[in-house]
Design a protein around this motif. Structure first.
Motif, PDB file in Angstrom:
ATOM      1  N   ILE A 100       0.825  -1.212   0.000  1.00  0.00           N
ATOM      2  CA  ILE A 100       0.000   0.000   0.000  1.00  0.00           C
ATOM      3  C   ILE A 100       0.860   1.263   0.000  1.00  0.00           C
ATOM      4  CG2 ILE A 100      -1.609   1.338   1.428  1.00  0.00           C
ATOM      5  CD1 ILE A 100      -3.084  -0.830   0.096  1.00  0.00           C
ATOM      6  N   THR A 141       2.368   1.887  -3.448  1.00  0.00           N
ATOM      7  CA  THR A 141       1.300   2.259  -4.371  1.00  0.00           C
ATOM      8  C   THR A 141       0.820   3.681  -4.106  1.00  0.00           C
ATOM      9  OG1 THR A 141       0.610  -0.052  -4.524  1.00  0.00           O
ATOM     10  CG2 THR A 141      -0.962   1.593  -5.270  1.00  0.00           C
ATOM     11  N   ASN A 187      -6.703  -2.074  -8.309  1.00  0.00           N
ATOM     12  CA  ASN A 187      -6.286  -3.080  -7.347  1.00  0.00           C
ATOM     13  C   ASN A 187      -6.343  -4.423  -8.062  1.00  0.00           C
ATOM     14  OD1 ASN A 187      -6.064  -4.995  -5.297  1.00  0.00           O
ATOM     15  ND2 ASN A 187      -7.904  -4.350  -4.218  1.00  0.00           N
ATOM     16  N   GLN A 233     -10.228  -3.963  -1.249  1.00  0.00           N
ATOM     17  CA  GLN A 233     -10.530  -2.762  -2.009  1.00  0.00           C
ATOM     18  C   GLN A 233     -10.849  -1.541  -1.155  1.00  0.00           C
ATOM     19  OE1 GLN A 233      -9.817  -2.035  -4.922  1.00  0.00           O
ATOM     20  NE2 GLN A 233     -10.743   0.005  -4.898  1.00  0.00           N
ATOM     21  N   TYR A 239      -7.613   0.120  -0.636  1.00  0.00           N
ATOM     22  CA  TYR A 239      -7.083   0.729  -1.866  1.00  0.00           C
ATOM     23  C   TYR A 239      -7.819   2.020  -2.214  1.00  0.00           C
ATOM     24  CZ  TYR A 239      -3.630  -2.719  -3.228  1.00  0.00           C
ATOM     25  OH  TYR A 239      -2.513  -3.494  -3.277  1.00  0.00           O
ATOM     26  N   VAL A 258      -7.087   4.543  -5.264  1.00  0.00           N
ATOM     27  CA  VAL A 258      -7.171   3.471  -6.266  1.00  0.00           C
ATOM     28  C   VAL A 258      -8.619   2.970  -6.270  1.00  0.00           C
ATOM     29  CG1 VAL A 258      -6.302   1.204  -6.975  1.00  0.00           C
ATOM     30  CG2 VAL A 258      -4.756   2.844  -5.872  1.00  0.00           C
ATOM     31  N   TYR A 261     -10.997  -2.033  -9.352  1.00  0.00           N
ATOM     32  CA  TYR A 261     -10.438  -3.335  -8.985  1.00  0.00           C
ATOM     33  C   TYR A 261     -10.892  -4.394  -9.976  1.00  0.00           C
ATOM     34  CZ  TYR A 261     -15.021  -4.321  -6.760  1.00  0.00           C
ATOM     35  OH  TYR A 261     -16.368  -4.507  -6.497  1.00  0.00           O
TER      36      TYR A 261
END
Length: 299
Positions: free
Chosen positions: A164, A167, A186, A195, A198, A203, A206
């Motif tokens: 994480i 990212t 994701n 998710q 994310y 983000v 997914y």
């Protein structure tokens, strides 16, 4: 490419002789698009890219494009050995795909410059935009991701590492590069499990392998996620996704094998997975059937 809704990663069906069943593939993709998929990603991880020849992967993409019929974007998988990746990328462009998902190179790792060059070599093969898949032998540094984002043909980044922190830094670096048209995904196995975290780092998209197997449950989860309905989302997480992940983690490769098994249980004769993946045992299939039944009961 503008993705709205769940991202659909179809399986690649094989007949009894082990040959790709294109009629069944077309029906599988049509069903997924009709169920509300926001994009189709043929011949990727769930589609057993690792086990397809270049000719098979290209034919799968051609069928996907025809079946989707322009209703949603079609992003074809490519990657592996560079020559293989370039051949598939060129064929995907000829087939009318809207983009490419660049999976990691085969076996070897390289420097960050080498990884950037790998993507650039694939980019040079066609005019298609690409999404890079950050996992395995293709783990991009923040600097490399920012450099790739400076190329307008690189339009997305899919994380399959679960890191994480890195990212988050990549999301910020791409924003600093002035890209407000960049898509972040994701790409972890059974991404619904992670998710919520994310989305917290920017983000929002997914990939959903479960959608290929049980779209009604995957859609229910997506609606709860998109609507910030945490009571509903957590009920689906606890009642369906957690037991599915527990079964998935028993055997390597079950992120794909269970999806095919679930489709067979629903009456779609998609065949077995190809080696080195293995199918579930009869006892595991019975447990999967119970998990699917429990998921549907939540609806």
């Amino acid at each position: 490419m503008d993705f709205r809704g769940i991202l659909f990663f179809p399986v690649t069906p094989f007949d009894d002789a082990g040959v790709v069943d294109h009629d069944l593939l077309a029906a599988h993709i049509d069903t997924g698009v009709a169920a509300g998929a926001g994009g189709v990603f043929p011949a990727c991880g769930t589609g057993e890219f690792h086990a397809l020849s270049a000719a098979e992967a290209s034919a799968v993409t051609r069928t996907a494009v025809q079946s989707a019929g322009g209703r949603v974007p079609v992003v074809a998988g490519t990657g592996g050995p560079l020559g293989h990746a370039r051949d598939i990328a060129g064929a995907a462009a000829d087939a009318g795909a809207d983009g490419l998902l660049v999976l990691p190179p085969y076996l070897v790792g390289g420097t960050q410059q080498g990884l950037v060059s790998y993507v650039e070599q694939i980019l040079s093969t066609s005019d298609l935009p690409v999404i890079v898949y950050h996992r395995g032998t293709a783990q991009y540094s923040v600097a490399a991701a920012r450099r790739l984002a400076e190329n307008p043909k690189v339009v997305g980044f899919k994380d399959g590492t679960g890191d994480i922190g890195t990212t988050q830094l990549i999301v910020r670096a791409v924003a600093e590069a002035g890209r407000d048209d960049f898509a972040f995904f994701n790409g972890l196995l059974t991404a619904e499990l992670t998710q919520a975290a994310y989305r917290g780092i920017g983000v929002p998209l997914y990939s959903s392998a479960a959608f290929a197997m049980i779209p009604e449950v995957a859609n229910a989860y997506y609606r709860a996620y998109a609507d910030d309905d945490e009571v509903r989302r957590l009920a689906l997480l606890d009642g369906f996704y957690r037991p599915l992940v527990a079964l998935r983690d028993e055997t390597p490769g079950f992120g794909v094998s269970l999806i095919k098994a679930g489709l067979r249980l629903s009456g779609l004769a998609v065949g077995s997975v190809r080696p080195p993946l293995v199918d579930p045992t009869p006892a595991q299939e019975r447990r999967l059937a119970e998990i699917l039944e429990a998921g549907r009961a939540l609806l």
